[in-house]
Design a protein around this motif. Structure first.
Motif, short mmCIF file in Angstrom:
data_model
loop_
_atom_site.label_atom_id
_atom_site.label_comp_id
_atom_site.label_asym_id
_atom_site.label_seq_id
_atom_site.Cartn_x
_atom_site.Cartn_y
_atom_site.Cartn_z
N ARG A 181 66.08 41.52 41.03
CA ARG A 181 65.20 40.84 40.18
C ARG A 181 64.79 39.70 41.11
NH1 ARG A 181 66.53 37.83 34.66
NH2 ARG A 181 66.61 40.33 33.97
N THR A 182 63.41 39.51 41.27
CA THR A 182 62.70 38.16 42.02
C THR A 182 61.85 37.55 41.11
OG1 THR A 182 62.97 39.32 44.05
CG2 THR A 182 61.45 37.62 43.85
N VAL A 183 61.91 36.19 40.94
CA VAL A 183 61.14 35.44 40.28
C VAL A 183 60.63 34.31 41.17
CG1 VAL A 183 60.82 33.85 38.21
CG2 VAL A 183 62.43 35.68 37.89
N GLU A 184 59.17 34.09 41.01
CA GLU A 184 58.76 33.08 41.79
C GLU A 184 57.58 32.25 41.02
OE1 GLU A 184 58.45 34.54 46.57
OE2 GLU A 184 56.81 35.54 45.06
N ARG A 185 57.62 31.02 40.97
CA ARG A 185 56.66 30.20 40.34
C ARG A 185 55.51 29.94 41.09
NH1 ARG A 185 58.47 28.98 35.42
NH2 ARG A 185 60.60 28.96 34.83
N ALA A 186 54.31 29.99 40.51
CA ALA A 186 53.25 29.74 41.45
C ALA A 186 51.90 29.41 40.60
CB ALA A 186 52.74 31.24 42.07
N ASP A 187 51.08 28.31 41.12
CA ASP A 187 49.90 27.94 40.44
C ASP A 187 48.93 29.39 40.34
OD1 ASP A 187 50.75 25.27 40.61
OD2 ASP A 187 49.95 24.87 42.33
N THR A 188 48.86 30.01 41.45
CA THR A 188 48.19 31.39 41.18
C THR A 188 49.02 32.63 41.25
OG1 THR A 188 47.58 31.11 43.59
CG2 THR A 188 46.05 30.35 42.18
N PRO A 189 49.53 33.19 40.30
CA PRO A 189 50.13 34.19 40.29
C PRO A 189 49.79 35.45 40.99
CG PRO A 189 50.15 33.31 37.94
CD PRO A 189 49.27 32.71 38.73
N ILE A 190 48.46 35.50 40.88
CA ILE A 190 47.60 36.74 41.47
C ILE A 190 48.02 36.75 43.09
CG2 ILE A 190 45.83 38.02 42.26
CD1 ILE A 190 44.58 37.43 39.52
N ASP A 191 47.94 35.71 43.68
CA ASP A 191 48.11 35.36 45.14
C ASP A 191 49.74 35.50 45.47
OD1 ASP A 191 45.56 34.64 45.47
OD2 ASP A 191 45.78 32.62 45.39
N ALA A 192 50.21 35.08 44.71
CA ALA A 192 51.97 35.33 44.66
C ALA A 192 52.32 36.72 44.68
CB ALA A 192 52.87 34.47 43.69
N GLU A 229 61.51 33.45 28.20
CA GLU A 229 60.31 34.45 28.34
C GLU A 229 60.53 35.15 29.68
OE1 GLU A 229 57.08 36.79 27.05
OE2 GLU A 229 58.57 35.67 26.15
N ILE A 230 60.67 34.62 30.80
CA ILE A 230 60.74 35.37 32.01
C ILE A 230 61.92 36.36 31.97
CG2 ILE A 230 61.10 34.95 34.56
CD1 ILE A 230 59.93 32.21 34.27
N ASP A 231 63.00 35.79 31.51
CA ASP A 231 64.08 36.48 31.20
C ASP A 231 63.97 37.98 30.52
OD1 ASP A 231 67.10 37.13 32.13
OD2 ASP A 231 67.11 37.05 29.69
N ARG A 232 63.27 37.70 29.12
CA ARG A 232 62.96 38.69 28.38
C ARG A 232 62.08 39.91 28.99
NH1 ARG A 232 59.19 40.65 25.61
NH2 ARG A 232 57.61 39.55 26.42
N ILE A 233 60.88 39.35 29.60
CA ILE A 233 59.94 40.33 30.34
C ILE A 233 60.74 41.12 31.54
CG2 ILE A 233 57.99 40.72 31.96
CD1 ILE A 233 57.03 38.04 30.62
N LEU A 234 61.74 40.58 32.33
CA LEU A 234 62.37 41.06 33.28
C LEU A 234 63.21 42.09 32.82
CD1 LEU A 234 62.56 38.31 36.09
CD2 LEU A 234 61.03 40.44 36.05
N ALA A 247 64.66 51.33 47.17
CA ALA A 247 65.02 49.92 46.63
C ALA A 247 63.93 49.69 45.87
CB ALA A 247 65.15 48.82 47.53
N ILE A 248 64.15 49.00 44.41
CA ILE A 248 63.15 48.63 43.74
C ILE A 248 63.45 47.21 43.30
CG2 ILE A 248 62.31 49.34 41.21
CD1 ILE A 248 63.42 52.12 41.67
N THR A 249 62.31 46.29 43.50
CA THR A 249 62.45 45.14 43.30
C THR A 249 61.52 44.67 41.80
OG1 THR A 249 62.51 44.33 45.81
CG2 THR A 249 61.93 42.67 43.87
N VAL A 250 62.12 44.27 40.69
CA VAL A 250 61.78 43.88 39.41
C VAL A 250 61.02 42.42 39.66
CG1 VAL A 250 61.68 43.68 36.97
CG2 VAL A 250 62.87 45.54 38.34
N GLU A 307 63.72 46.34 33.31
CA GLU A 307 65.03 46.64 34.01
C GLU A 307 65.90 47.74 33.08
OE1 GLU A 307 66.49 42.74 36.34
OE2 GLU A 307 67.01 43.13 34.47
N THR A 308 65.78 47.35 31.64
CA THR A 308 66.43 48.29 30.82
C THR A 308 65.62 49.77 30.80
OG1 THR A 308 67.22 46.55 29.51
CG2 THR A 308 66.85 48.67 28.33
N ALA A 309 64.49 49.68 30.75
CA ALA A 309 63.39 50.82 30.73
C ALA A 309 63.81 51.78 32.06
CB ALA A 309 62.01 50.37 30.42
#
Length: 239
Positions: A179-190, A155-160, A140-143, A164-166
């Motif tokens: 597809r999974t999107v999470e909002r976070a103050d520190t994206p690296i930790d997420a 912008e989030i949809d454009r990136i994902l 399984a592959i999670t983008v 996915e298309t590639a």
């Protein structure tokens, strides 16, 4: 056509490294370069270090290489005694036409891969790498995207969508993608937390300088924080 990447595996020789059979089998479809690095004090010459440690260090990286070879990979090895390990890895990776840096971690199976790519420049290389490594399996592959709180949905949809298309263009069945999107103050930790919920993380280099972004603070924090193996896809060289 995107060139076939080489999986570069930097090994801290004195740390007694190991690579699991599952990880070796996963990356075996691509050529592997086991790069043994021995960082030495400034006052010690590389010649002195080689005279003292080369035999044992060579045995260590050959043992690691044998694990990849047993899994069917085309393997090369290189050993460097250096005063700056990061600079050495950066130079080796920069000399390759296409490279992906593997930070190993214990893995008993790789059936769930998470892909996080923020830069458009690394999308084709990341997609072709994932496709090459997952051909013939049903992983399984999670983008994934760790978004800042004020990052726009468009912008989030454009990136994902680009990722996915590639992946689909590279031969990945879209039914395997989530597809999974999470909002976070520190994206690296997420992102580290997401990696720890999966078997392997594929992440794109975000800036041209390898030292700053493959081996520097951002990806070092990801690689050291993640319990799963991490593959960092290098940006293409600027022509």
């Amino acid at each position: 056509m995107t060139p076939t990447p080489t999986i570069v595996v930097p090994i801290e020789v004195m740390a007694g490294p190991t690579v699991s059979d599952a990880l070796a089998e996963f990356v075996a479809p691509l050529p592997v370069l086991v790069l043994g690095v021995v960082e030495i004090p400034d006052q010690t010459s590389s010649t002195q270090a080689r005279e003292q440690f080369e035999e044992g260090a060579s045995r260590t990286i050959e043992t690691v290489a044998e694990g990849f070879a047993a899994a069917g990979a085309d393997v090369d090895t290189r050993l460097s005694f250096t005063h700056d390990a990061n600079e050495t890895v950066e130079r080796v990776v920069a000399d390759l036409e296409r490279a992906v840096v593997l930070f190993p971690a214990p893995a008993t199976e790789i059936e769930d891969v998470v892909v996080a790519v923020r830069s458009d420049a690394t999308v084709p290389a990341a997609a072709s790498t994932v496709a090459a490594l997952t051909q013939g399996d049903e992983s399984a592959i999670t983008v994934y995207h760790a978004a800042l709180e004020d990052e726009g949905n468009d912008e989030i949809d454009r990136i994902l969508s680009a990722v996915e298309t590639a992946l689909e263009d590279a031969g990945i069945d879209p039914d395997r993608l989530t597809r999974t999107v999470e909002r976070a103050d520190t994206p690296i930790d997420a992102l580290v937390a997401a990696a720890n919920d999966h078997d392997l993380l594929v992440v794109g280099e975000t800036e041209p300088r390898l030292r700053d972004h493959i081996l520097g603070e951002t990806h070092e924090r990801i690689a050291t924080g993640a319990a799963a193996p991490v593959l960092v896809v290098r940006r293409p060289a600027v022509e």
